[in-house]
Design a protein around this motif. Sequence first.
Motif, PDB file in Angstrom:
ATOM      1  N   ASN A 141       0.805  -1.215   0.000  1.00 19.96           N
ATOM      2  CA  ASN A 141       0.000   0.000   0.000  1.00 19.96           C
ATOM      3  C   ASN A 141       0.842   1.271   0.000  1.00 19.96           C
ATOM      4  N   PHE A 142       2.023   1.208   0.616  1.00 17.34           N
ATOM      5  CA  PHE A 142       2.870   2.397   0.642  1.00 17.34           C
ATOM      6  C   PHE A 142       4.321   1.987   0.835  1.00 17.34           C
ATOM      7  N   GLY A 143       5.209   2.951   0.650  1.00 22.82           N
ATOM      8  CA  GLY A 143       6.626   2.674   0.797  1.00 22.82           C
ATOM      9  C   GLY A 143       7.419   3.954   0.968  1.00 22.82           C
ATOM     10  N   ILE A 144       8.728   3.795   1.065  1.00 20.89           N
ATOM     11  CA  ILE A 144       9.648   4.927   1.140  1.00 20.89           C
ATOM     12  C   ILE A 144      10.764   4.641   0.151  1.00 20.89           C
ATOM     13  N   TYR A 276      -4.734   7.229  -2.481  1.00 25.53           N
ATOM     14  CA  TYR A 276      -4.788   6.270  -1.364  1.00 25.53           C
ATOM     15  C   TYR A 276      -4.664   7.014  -0.033  1.00 25.53           C
ATOM     16  N   GLN A 277      -5.551   6.690   0.905  1.00 28.84           N
ATOM     17  CA  GLN A 277      -5.512   7.280   2.238  1.00 28.84           C
ATOM     18  C   GLN A 277      -5.506   6.167   3.276  1.00 28.84           C
ATOM     19  N   SER A 278      -4.714   6.363   4.339  1.00 31.86           N
ATOM     20  CA  SER A 278      -4.634   5.342   5.373  1.00 31.86           C
ATOM     21  C   SER A 278      -4.152   5.978   6.671  1.00 31.86           C
ATOM     22  N   ASN A 279      -4.889   5.723   7.750  1.00 34.57           N
ATOM     23  CA  ASN A 279      -4.456   6.215   9.058  1.00 34.57           C
ATOM     24  C   ASN A 279      -3.128   5.588   9.460  1.00 34.57           C
ATOM     25  N   LEU A 280      -2.968   4.306   9.104  1.00 35.96           N
ATOM     26  CA  LEU A 280      -1.714   3.618   9.416  1.00 35.96           C
ATOM     27  C   LEU A 280      -0.543   4.277   8.700  1.00 35.96           C
ATOM     28  N   MET A 281      -0.713   4.561   7.419  1.00 35.84           N
ATOM     29  CA  MET A 281       0.354   5.194   6.651  1.00 35.84           C
ATOM     30  C   MET A 281       0.697   6.562   7.236  1.00 35.84           C
ATOM     31  N   SER A 282      -0.322   7.359   7.527  1.00 38.78           N
ATOM     32  CA  SER A 282      -0.098   8.694   8.083  1.00 38.78           C
ATOM     33  C   SER A 282       0.591   8.615   9.433  1.00 38.78           C
ATOM     34  N   TYR A 283       0.179   7.658  10.237  1.00 36.10           N
ATOM     35  CA  TYR A 283       0.756   7.475  11.564  1.00 36.10           C
ATOM     36  C   TYR A 283       2.247   7.141  11.458  1.00 36.10           C
ATOM     37  N   PHE A 284       2.580   6.180  10.588  1.00 39.91           N
ATOM     38  CA  PHE A 284       3.979   5.758  10.507  1.00 39.91           C
ATOM     39  C   PHE A 284       4.845   6.817   9.835  1.00 39.91           C
ATOM     40  N   GLU A 285       4.299   7.537   8.864  1.00 39.41           N
ATOM     41  CA  GLU A 285       5.042   8.649   8.263  1.00 39.41           C
ATOM     42  C   GLU A 285       5.415   9.667   9.338  1.00 39.41           C
ATOM     43  N   LYS A 286       4.456  10.020  10.183  1.00 38.25           N
ATOM     44  CA  LYS A 286       4.701  11.001  11.239  1.00 38.25           C
ATOM     45  C   LYS A 286       5.768  10.484  12.199  1.00 38.25           C
ATOM     46  N   TYR A 287       5.652   9.244  12.578  1.00 36.11           N
ATOM     47  CA  TYR A 287       6.631   8.670  13.511  1.00 36.11           C
ATOM     48  C   TYR A 287       8.027   8.670  12.895  1.00 36.11           C
TER      49      TYR A 287
END
Length: 294
Positions: A141-144, A276-287
């Motif tokens: 779903n996402f990556g870096i 694509y939107q995801s609370n998990l993705m946003s959370y881990f990006e912030k962390y």
Amino acid sequence: MKTKLLIFKTAANYLSFTKAAEQLFISQPAISKSIRNLEEAYKTTLFLRKRNSIELTSEGKAFLIYTNKILEIYAEMENQFLHKNENHPDLINFGVSTTLANYIMPKVIAKFRVQFPNTKFEITAGNSDDIEELILNQTLNFGIIEGKNTNRKLQFSKFMKDEIVLVTNAKNNTFKKGLISLEVLQEVPFIMRELGSGTKEIVVEHLNKHHIKKLNTVVTLNSTEAIKNYLLNSDNFAFISIHAISEELTNNKLKIIDVKDLSIERWFYFVSRTGYQSNLMSYFEKYTLNNYNF
């Protein structure tokens, strides 16, 4: 004190006040002043200032060990008390390009699991093209990743700035002044990453701007670690992320050769499918943004 130590750590990693200023988004005079304040407070010299470069003194290397320990404690304390009420996921699954997988993300993930030991990670590592393809076909779903943000089917947000530098064995005295021209660059024996590598893509892009179509590539390898090990046993050259060689620079195993009129910088990006939107993705990006520098 935390800010001063972070400035020192960044300057030590880049061995450049200018690059540290760019990475931390503050002025170079502010970097220099902070380092001087530390040196005055601890009555020591942390860096040898040369005409076009800096290097850690023996006291500076020892100070860096303590700095890393202290910054880790700061990060643990903030995670324990500032983020203790945040919800944490049971599983985080994402893709990471090779440079990030080897040198940046392991520290972030380890710190995350100190705070949230019940969270598990499934990490897919590969070159940037591989990770993009896995996101596009919805395997991830996402990556870096590293490289350019040009695919319209993907959405990108900046993570951290990187510089690609020309590196060789520290014992290689071919260019004693530590500087070569673009013409000479095309002649030296060169180690290159494989096709699809984000590092190779950005290097080729910058070389093309200077009308350099081909280097004297003698070996192609598919990982930065393989290239570093090769350089440690040869007098060849390679372009490598500054983040991948901090330990080798500190221990005088590898060194940077400046290329006149050539500067190769890039961003690492958080990436996901467009829309694509995801609370998990946003959370881990912030962390990740809050913890990668510690």
